[in-house]
Enzyme design. Structure first.
Site, PDB file in Angstrom:
ATOM      1  N   ALA A 150      -3.475   5.366   4.368  1.00 27.97           N
ATOM      2  CA  ALA A 150      -3.330   6.622   3.676  1.00 27.97           C
ATOM      3  C   ALA A 150      -2.607   7.509   4.388  1.00 27.97           C
ATOM      4  O   ALA A 150      -2.609   7.713   5.255  1.00 27.97           O
ATOM      5  CB  ALA A 150      -4.993   6.627   3.175  1.00 27.97           C
ATOM      6  N   GLY A 187      -5.263   2.086   5.533  1.00 28.63           N
ATOM      7  CA  GLY A 187      -5.018   1.476   4.346  1.00 28.63           C
ATOM      8  C   GLY A 187      -3.836   0.435   4.089  1.00 28.63           C
ATOM      9  O   GLY A 187      -3.625  -0.407   3.300  1.00 28.63           O
ATOM     10  N   GLU A 224      -5.153  -2.662   4.551  1.00 25.65           N
ATOM     11  CA  GLU A 224      -6.010  -2.995   3.340  1.00 25.65           C
ATOM     12  C   GLU A 224      -5.263  -3.513   2.371  1.00 25.65           C
ATOM     13  O   GLU A 224      -5.787  -4.452   1.497  1.00 25.65           O
ATOM     14  CB  GLU A 224      -7.060  -1.992   2.906  1.00 25.65           C
ATOM     15  CG  GLU A 224      -7.894  -1.608   3.974  1.00 25.65           C
ATOM     16  CD  GLU A 224      -8.881  -0.286   3.725  1.00 25.65           C
ATOM     17  OE1 GLU A 224      -8.176   0.765   3.646  1.00 25.65           O
ATOM     18  OE2 GLU A 224     -10.024  -0.241   3.620  1.00 25.65           O
ATOM     19  N   GLU A 276      -9.363   4.014  11.180  1.00 21.86           N
ATOM     20  CA  GLU A 276      -9.997   4.963  10.366  1.00 21.86           C
ATOM     21  C   GLU A 276     -11.246   5.778  11.189  1.00 21.86           C
ATOM     22  O   GLU A 276     -11.502   6.970  11.254  1.00 21.86           O
ATOM     23  CB  GLU A 276     -10.724   4.402   9.166  1.00 21.86           C
ATOM     24  CG  GLU A 276      -9.817   4.019   7.978  1.00 21.86           C
ATOM     25  CD  GLU A 276      -9.276   2.669   8.073  1.00 21.86           C
ATOM     26  OE1 GLU A 276      -9.416   2.067   9.188  1.00 21.86           O
ATOM     27  OE2 GLU A 276      -8.707   2.332   7.191  1.00 21.86           O
TER      28      GLU A 276
END
Ligand code: T1G
Length: 649
Positions: free
Chosen positions: A64, A103, A106, A126
Site C-alpha cells: 500500500a 498489499g 495480498e 507490515e
C-alpha cells in the site's frame, strides 16, 4: 505529461494489465482505481477469458502507499478490490517480479494463480511499520503456506525468495526473470483450458495447529515481541481465523489494522521509514552532481575501527590496502578481518565463495606509499590531532590527484584536519560506529571546504556498502556523540546528587533501550581516554578506573559481573558515589523514575535542537536516524526529536 500508470495488452483472449507507478508501484488510490476498472473490464468483455496482473519497472506492487495512512482512506479500498479479484469467475494470474510486499503480495494472494520471476521476493513486512496485513493477508497466507510459516513471515516481516515460495505453495510457477509475462500468459491459457485449476485462496482449507500452539507461540516469541503491539495483534487475528468464517475473520483483521494504523507505535515506525529515506536529500547535491569514481580503498589503522571499516568494503567487492605501522599490528588486523568474515560465513550472512573473494581483495602493507593509488583513503588511527596532522600531511604528499581523504574521527575538527592538506575540498569525515561492519549508521561530516562531488561520492559509497549516511556539519562530536556527551554530563551530575545509576539504567531499559547508559559504559570500557598518570579521582569514572573497575573487561565497572557477565549492582560503587559526593559537598536526594527519564531525554533533545539551529544537521529526522541506527533508540518511539515533539519537554 505524466506517463500513464496503467496499460492493457490484449493477447487474444488474455488481457495483461501492466501498472507503471514508480518508484515501487505502491498501491495508491490511482493504482487501485486502475485495478478495479480492469477487473470490471474482464467481467464485462466476453472476448476476454483471463487476466494477468503485472507491473513494469523494478517491482510488482511493493505494498500500500504508506503515505496514505495519515489521510482518510480513499475508495476503492484494497480489501474490497482483492475480494473482487478473487470473486472473478474468470482466472486472474499475478505475475510477480522484484519485491511483492504487503498489499502487493495480498493482491497476488487474491489472484487464482501466481507466477514469479526466479529473483522475486515476497513478504508481508507490515509489522515493521507497526501494522498487520490489512487486506486479507492474515487469512489467505496461512491457507497457502500453513499457519506456522505464515505467522513467522508476518511477525518477522521478512520476505522469502521465489524458490521457497514455490516449495510452500505460495506461487504455482517460477520462471526466468526475462520470460515472466509470456510465462504468465501461458499459465493463463492453461487455466482457461483447464490444464491447471485456478482456485480461490479463501476456499482452501486452513489446517488447525496442535492444541496449545498459540500459547506456546506467544511464549516463545515474548522477548522478540517486546513492547510491540503489531506482532501480538497478528497472532490474535490468525488465532481468530480458526473460529470464524473467512469474512468475519477478515473483518476482525481490518478492525485490528485500523487500531494499529492510528497507534503511536505505528506512526513512529512509519516516520522512521521515511526519515531513513530522507537522509539522502542534501541541498546542492542531486543526481546531476558528478561523483568521483571509487574502485579501491586505502585504510590507515588496523585496529577495531579500521578492520571493521575494511570488512564493509571487502564484502562490497572493493579492494582494500590496509596500512599499519608495524608487522605485529598489521598481522593482528588482517587476522581480525579474516575472523569477522568467517563469522559472517558461519552465520550464513556471507557465502564461502564471497568470503574468499573478499579476503582476496585485502592488501596489508607497512608502506605508506602503497596508498598512493587509492581513490579513497580512510584514516582510522589514534584519536589525537597531532596523529591526524602527521597522517594527513603525509597523505597529501602521496595520494593521487582527486583522491578523497577521509577521517574516521569521532569528535575532532574535520576542518582542522583538512587544513593539514592542500586539498581541503577532498577531505571529509566518515564516522563509522563500532562495530563498523555491523552498525548501519555513517555520519558523513562535511567540512567547510568539502566539495559537492566529494560529498555526493560519499553518499553513494555509503549506499554501496549498506550504510545509512547522515550528513553532519563540523562540531565537537558531530550529531550523535555531541548529544551523548550532553546526556553524559547530566547523568554524571545527577548520580552525585543521589540518582542511582542502576535506577537510571532500569528506566532507560523500560523506555525501550536495549541497554542503559551505565551498562553501555561498562561494555565500551570506562577507561577510554583515561590515564593512570593524570587521573585525579575527581569524577566517578576516574575513581572507578583507579579501583581497576574499568568495565566488563575487568568484570567490574559500575556493575559487578559474574562469570556469565550477568551484571549486578555494586555496594562498593554506591559507597564510592556517596564518598565522592561528600568530598565535593554535594547533597544527595531521592529521585523518582519520571525525573530519571527526564534526565535521560531532556538534555539530549535540547542538544539536538541546538544542533538543528546551528545547521549541523539538515533536519530533525536526520538526528533521529542517527539515534535509531547509532545508539539503539527504540524504533517504535521514532527518535529523540520526534519524541520531543510528541512529549514537549
Ligand atoms: N509506500 C510509499 N512509498 C514507498 C513505499 C510504500 N509502500 N515503499 C517505498 N516507497 C518509496 C520510498 O519512500 C522511496 O521514496 C522510494 O519508494 C524507494 O524506496 C494493506 C498495510 C520496496 C524493498 O512496507 O521495503 O501494504 O525517498 O529507497 O531500497 O496490508 O522501499 O525515493 O522519495 O526503500 O530499493 C507494506 C516498504 C506497506 C514495503 C525498495 N510495504 N518499502 O527498497 O528503495 S503497508 C512495505 C520497502 C501495506 C497492506 C499494508 C522498500 C523496497 P524516495 P527505497 P529500495
Amino acid at each position: 505529461m505524466t506517463e500513464a500508470i496503467a496499460r492493457i495488452e490484449r493477447h487474444a483472449n488474455i488481457a495483461v494489465l501492466l501498472i507503471n507507478a514508480p518508484p515501487v508501484n505502491a498501491l495508491g488510490q490511482a493504482v487501485r482505481a486502475e485495478l478495479q476498472a480492469t477487473v470490471e473490464l474482464l467481467h464485462k468483455d466476453a472476448g476476454l477469458d483471463a487476466l494477468v496482473i503485472a507491473c513494469e519497472g523494478r517491482t510488482f506492487f511493493a505494498g500500500a502507499d504508506i503515505r496514505e495512512f495519515d489521510r482518510p482512506p480513499q475508495a476503492p479500498l484494497l480489501p474490497g478490490l482483492i475480494n473482487a479479484i478473487e470473486a472473478s469467475s474468470k482466472p486472474v494470474i499475478a505475475a510477480i517480479h522484484g519485491t511483492a510486499l504487503g498489499g502487493g503480495l495480498e493482491v497476488a494472494l487474491g489472484c487464482h494463480l501466481r507466477i514469479a520471476a526466479q529473483s522475486a521476493k515476497m513478504g508481508l513486512p507490515e509489522v515493521k511499520l507497526g501494522l498487520l496485513p490489512g487486506a486479507g493477508g492474515t487469512q489467505r497466507l496461512p491457507r497457502l503456506v500453513g499457519l506456522k510459516k505464515a505467522l513467522d513471515m508476518m511477525v518477522s516481516g521478512e520476505p522469502i525468495g521465489a524458490a521457497e515460495a514455490q516449495e510452500l505453495g505460495l506461487v504455482d510457477r517460477v520462471v526466468e526473470d526475462q520470460g515472466l509475462i509470456d510465462a504468465a500468459i501461458a499459465l493463463a491459457r492453461d487455466a482457461v483450458a483447464g490444464r491447471i485449476s485456478p482456485r480461490k485462496t479463501r476456499d482452501r482449507a486452513l489446517q488447525a495447529p496442535e492444541a496449545g500452539f498459540f500459547a506456546a507461540y506467544r511464549k516463545d516469541n515474548a522477548r522478540k515481541f517486546g513492547r510491540l503491539d503489531a506482532p501480538q495483534a497478528i497472532v490474535k487475528v490468525v488465532e481468530r481465523s480458526l473460529s470464524a468464517s473467512f469474512d468475519d475473520a477478515t473483518a476482525f483483521e481490518r478492525a485490528q489494522f485500523d487500531i494499529l494504523r492510528s497507534s503511536a507505535q505505528s506512526k513512529a515506525l512509519r516516520y522512521a521509514f521515511f526519515a531513513e529515506r530522507d537522509v539522502k536529500n542534501v541541498p546542492g547535491i542531486d543526481v546531476k552532481t558528478p561523483v568521483v569514481p571509487v574502485e579501491n580503498i586505502g585504510i590507515i589503522g588496523a585496529g577495531t575501527m579500521g578492520t571493521g571499516i575494511a570488512v564493509n568494503f571487502l564484502l562490497a567487492g572493493l579492494p582494500v590496502t590496509l596500512l599499519e605501522m608495524n608487522e605485529a599490528a598489521l598481522t593482528r588486523g588482517a587476522e581480525t578481518i579474516r575472523k569477522i568474515i568467517q563469522r559472517n560465513v558461519e552465520s550464513g550472512r556471507t557465502s564461502r565463495t564471497s568470503a574468499d573473494q573478499a579476503l582476496g581483495l585485502l592488501h596489508p602493507t607497512l608502506a605508506f606509499n602503497d596508498l598512493a593509488s587509492a581513490d579513497l583513503v580512510i584514516e582510522a588511527a589514534f584519536e589525537t590531532l597531532d596523529v591526524k596532522q602527521d597522517i594527513f600531511t603525509r597523505l597529501d604528499a602521496i595520494a593521487k590527484p582527486g583522491a578523497i581523504l577521509a577521517t574516521n574521527t569521532s569528535y575532532l575538527d574535520v576542518d582542522k584536519i583538512a587544513s593539514f592538506t592542500a586539498r581541503p575540498e577532498h577531505v571529509l569525515g566518515l564516522h563509522f560506529f563500532s562495530p563498523a561492519n555491523v552498525m548501519k549508521l555513517l555520519e558523513v561530516v562535511r567540512g567547510a571546504k568539502t566539495s559537492g562531488p566529494v560529498l555526493a561520492t560519499a553518499l553513494k559509497l555509503a549506499a554501496r556498502i549498506g550504510k545509512i549516511p547522515v550528513v553532519s556539519g563540523v562540531c565537537y562530536g558531530f550529531i550523535g556523540n555531541r548529544m551523548l556527551a550532553a546526556r553524559r554530563v547530566a547523568l554524571d551530575k545527577s548520580v552525585l546528587e543521589g540518582a542511582s545509576p542502576y535506577a537510571i539504567d532500569r528506566v532507560a531499559e523500560e523506555f525501550g533501550f536495549a541497554m542503559g547508559p551505565f551498562r553501555v559504559s561498562d561494555l565500551a570500557g570506562l577507561d577510554l581516554g583515561w590515564s593512570k598518570e593524570t587521573s585525579t579521582g575527581a569524577t566517578m569514572k576516574e575513581r572507578l578506573c583507579e579501583m581497576d573497575r574499568r568495565g566488563q573487561k575487568t568484570k567490574a565497572g559500575y556493575y559487578d559481573y559474574d562469570d556469565k557477565m550477568k551484571p549486578s549492582a555494586s555496594p562498593l560503587v554506591e559507597q564510592t558515589i556517596k564518598d565522592l559526593a561528600a568530598a565535593r559537598g554535594i547533597p544527595q536526594r531521592a529521585w523518582i523514575d519520571a525525573e530519571l527519564l527526564d534526565l535521560l531525554l531532556t538534555p539530549m533533545i535540547a542538544e539536538g535542537r541546538k544542533i538543528l539551529a546551528e545547521g549541523i544537521a539538515l533536519r530533525a529526522s536526520d538526528i533521529d536516524v542517527v539515534w535509531l541506527h547509532g545508539y539503539g533508540w527504540p524504533r517504535w518511539r521514532g527518535g529523540p526529536m520526534y519524541y520531543g515533539e510528541k512529549h514537549p519537554v
